[in-house]
Design an enzyme around this catalytic site. Structure first.
Site, PDB file in Angstrom:
ATOM      1  CG  ASP A   1      12.419  -7.732   2.745  1.00  0.00           C
ATOM      2  OD1 ASP A   1      11.355  -7.258   3.227  1.00  0.00           O
ATOM      3  OD2 ASP A   1      12.444  -8.817   2.119  1.00  0.00           O
ATOM      4  CD  GLU A   2       7.944  -5.263   1.738  1.00  0.00           C
ATOM      5  OE1 GLU A   2       7.045  -4.452   2.005  1.00  0.00           O
ATOM      6  OE2 GLU A   2       7.759  -6.497   1.672  1.00  0.00           O
TER       7      GLU A   2
ATOM      8  CG  HIS B   1       3.568  -3.277   2.482  1.00  0.00           C
ATOM      9  ND1 HIS B   1       3.960  -4.330   3.275  1.00  0.00           N
ATOM     10  CD2 HIS B   1       2.603  -2.636   3.167  1.00  0.00           C
ATOM     11  CE1 HIS B   1       3.263  -4.334   4.397  1.00  0.00           C
ATOM     12  NE2 HIS B   1       2.423  -3.310   4.356  1.00  0.00           N
TER      13      HIS B   1
ATOM     14  CD  GLU C   1       2.432  -4.543  -1.728  1.00  0.00           C
ATOM     15  OE1 GLU C   1       3.662  -4.328  -1.826  1.00  0.00           O
ATOM     16  OE2 GLU C   1       1.948  -5.318  -0.901  1.00  0.00           O
TER      17      GLU C   1
END
Length: 489
Positions: free
Chosen positions: A127-128, A226, A308
């Site tokens: 889901d990333e 991510h 991230e």
């Protein structure tokens, strides 16, 4: 009075909600079963370390993103368009049998060279998806610019860049974090602190593919992309006692440098309010176990960051061009750092002048870098602006040490190791194919001839040794890059 209390309670609740930290892509503070908890056996159930499943994004939100079939086609089209500097290969398959495709970018793709290798991995969590989109954009940008942009040219000519856009195509296809077996791939690697994920039969095929990949290719550094926060994360990811605090690895300063390099090159990552300078130690943020990052450093000899790159895990596709522009310089600079800084070189044997597989250590840092088996090249990433004592060694040879001042640019330090001699005068057996009969024959010959002939032979042997060493040094000079300060030890 009642209304006033109600308003006060409402304001207090709102303030608490405002300051609660977000649960991000690595997995939130409560997304795993703590080792040693009475409610679960850490050697069993906790092995999976599931993250709490978030609400899956709607199909409408996913429009504009490449499907797995689209991504596969785009990667194949890329390697056709940029065939001179790329190749396509697979490191394995997902649970559902989808190939884990990798693009390699280099001026000599598929060949082994005395150059560092870097890998980017995206879509570890299904889901990333931003990472998979950005990595294909990175490949295309390098292809379009390597003949005219100095940074792109530097990467193509001096690094082997490997790009795996999607490690978890099965999770992506159903818009879910975990893989098809409902396992979080970033909790599935063997852990240094606790005996989890040691059962080979239970390890996920995607995890196995990564581990085998690092056995085949010696990566110097890497990064996984991510989503869910905006920060560059570095080891260690866990702690020995499972508590949350800063727990640095032996190369903590080097990792801080690499993370800062990414953060400061980013449009706004370094301005983070939550993370100072836009970087964080993983265990200081929140501990996780079975993560890919720590395993890479310990077992793969690879310096890995967890990046991230987007506060929103699944932003609208219309935002992707902006996110790419925010991250483009950072992604390029991180790869280029493999040749723009650090200490690099090769190890040779003095007796034959051949590459000598060996080890490189830096005084004060409990970490060993292995030289390549065939080319004996090593690439030691280090924080710039310091003086380092670097030692190279190989079985059967005397180790050599040199002191290096590492400034803004990389330093080339080549080592020529001398064979060790035993008490009887014989050379100790080493990893090279040396002839051990000649020294004994020469010694015997010297004892049976007069002093004049002996002296002449000694001079000849010494002169030949001098020529051999000069030849080795000459070959090294040809291989050095002009931008590096070079020394030979």
């Amino acid at each position: 009075m009642i209304k006033l209390r109600f308003v006060q309670s409402l304001l207090f609740f709102t303030a608490i909600c405002f300051f609660i930290p977000k649960i991000a892509a690595r997995g939130g503070h409560s997304d795993y079963i703590q080792p040693g908890d009475g409610n679960a056996s850490f050697h069993g159930t906790a092995r999976h370390l599931f993250a709490q499943e978030e609400k899956r994004p709607s199909v409408e939100l996913t429009r504009g993103y490449m499907t797995n079939a689209d991504l596969e086609k785009a990667m194949k089209d890329f390697t056709k368009r940029c065939s001179k500097i790329s190749r396509l290969y697979s490191i394995g398959k997902s649970v559902n049998g989808f190939p884990l495709w990798v693009i390699e970018i280099s001026d000599k793709p598929g060949e082994i060279e005395a150059e560092p290798a870097f890998k980017y991995i995206g879509n570890v969590h299904g889901d990333e998806p931003v990472g998979r989109e950005l990595l294909l954009r990175l490949a295309n940008w390098i292809c379009d610019n390597y003949e005219k942009d100095p940074l792109a040219k530097l990467i193509v000519e001096n690094v082997h860049l490997h790009i795996l856009p999607s490690l978890n195509p099965d999770g992506f296809s159903v818009r879910r974090r975990n893989n098809a077996n409902n396992v979080d791939l970033n909790r599935d690697f063997p852990d240094q602190f606790f005996l989890i994920n040691e059962d080979l039969s239970l390890r996920q095929p995607e995890t196995t593919a990564i581990m085998n990949w690092l056995r085949e290719i010696r990566f110097t550094a890497s990064a996984t992309l991510h989503g869910g926060a905006l920060v560059a994360n570095f080891p260690w990811d866990g702690t020995e006692d499972k508590r949350k605090y800063y727990y640095g690895c032996p190369d903590d300063q080097t990792f801080r440098f690499l993370a800062s390099l990414y953060s400061k090159s980013h449009r706004n990552m370094s301005f983070s309010i939550e993370f100072e300078d836009g970087i964080t130690n993983g265990a200081s943020w929140y501990p996780i176990y079975g993560g890919m990052q720590d395993w890479n450093y310990i077992h793969g000899g690879c310096f890995e960051l967890t990046l991230e790159i987007s506060d929103n895990k699944w932003p609208r596709a219309s935002e992707l061009p902006t996110i790419w522009e925010y991250n483009r310089k950072s992604m390029l600079n991180l790869v280029a750092s493999l040749v723009k800084t650090g200490v690099h070189g090769r190890i040779f044997s003095l007796d034959q002048g051949k590459p000598l597989p060996g080890l490189v250590v830096v005084k004060g840092i409990n970490y060993t870098v292995k030289a390549h088996q065939a080319y004996a090249d090593y690439h030691r990433l280090l924080e710039p602006g310091k003086i380092y004592e670097v030692t190279a060694s190989s079985p059967g040879y005397k180790p050599k040490t040199t002191t290096v001042w590492l400034g803004e640019n990389a330093v080339t330090a080549d080592f020529i190791l001398i064979p060790e001699a035993s008490y009887g005068g014989k050379l100790l057996r080493s990893s090279c194919d040396c002839s051990y009969g000649q020294p004994l024959l020469l010694t015997r010959f010297f004892t049976e001839t007069n002093n004049g002939i002996t002296f002449a032979l000694v001079v000849v042997v010494a002169f030949l040794f001098f020529l051999l060493q000069r030849r080795v040094r000459s070959n090294l000079w040809k291989q050095r890059q002009s931008s590096r300060r070079s020394i030979t030890v």
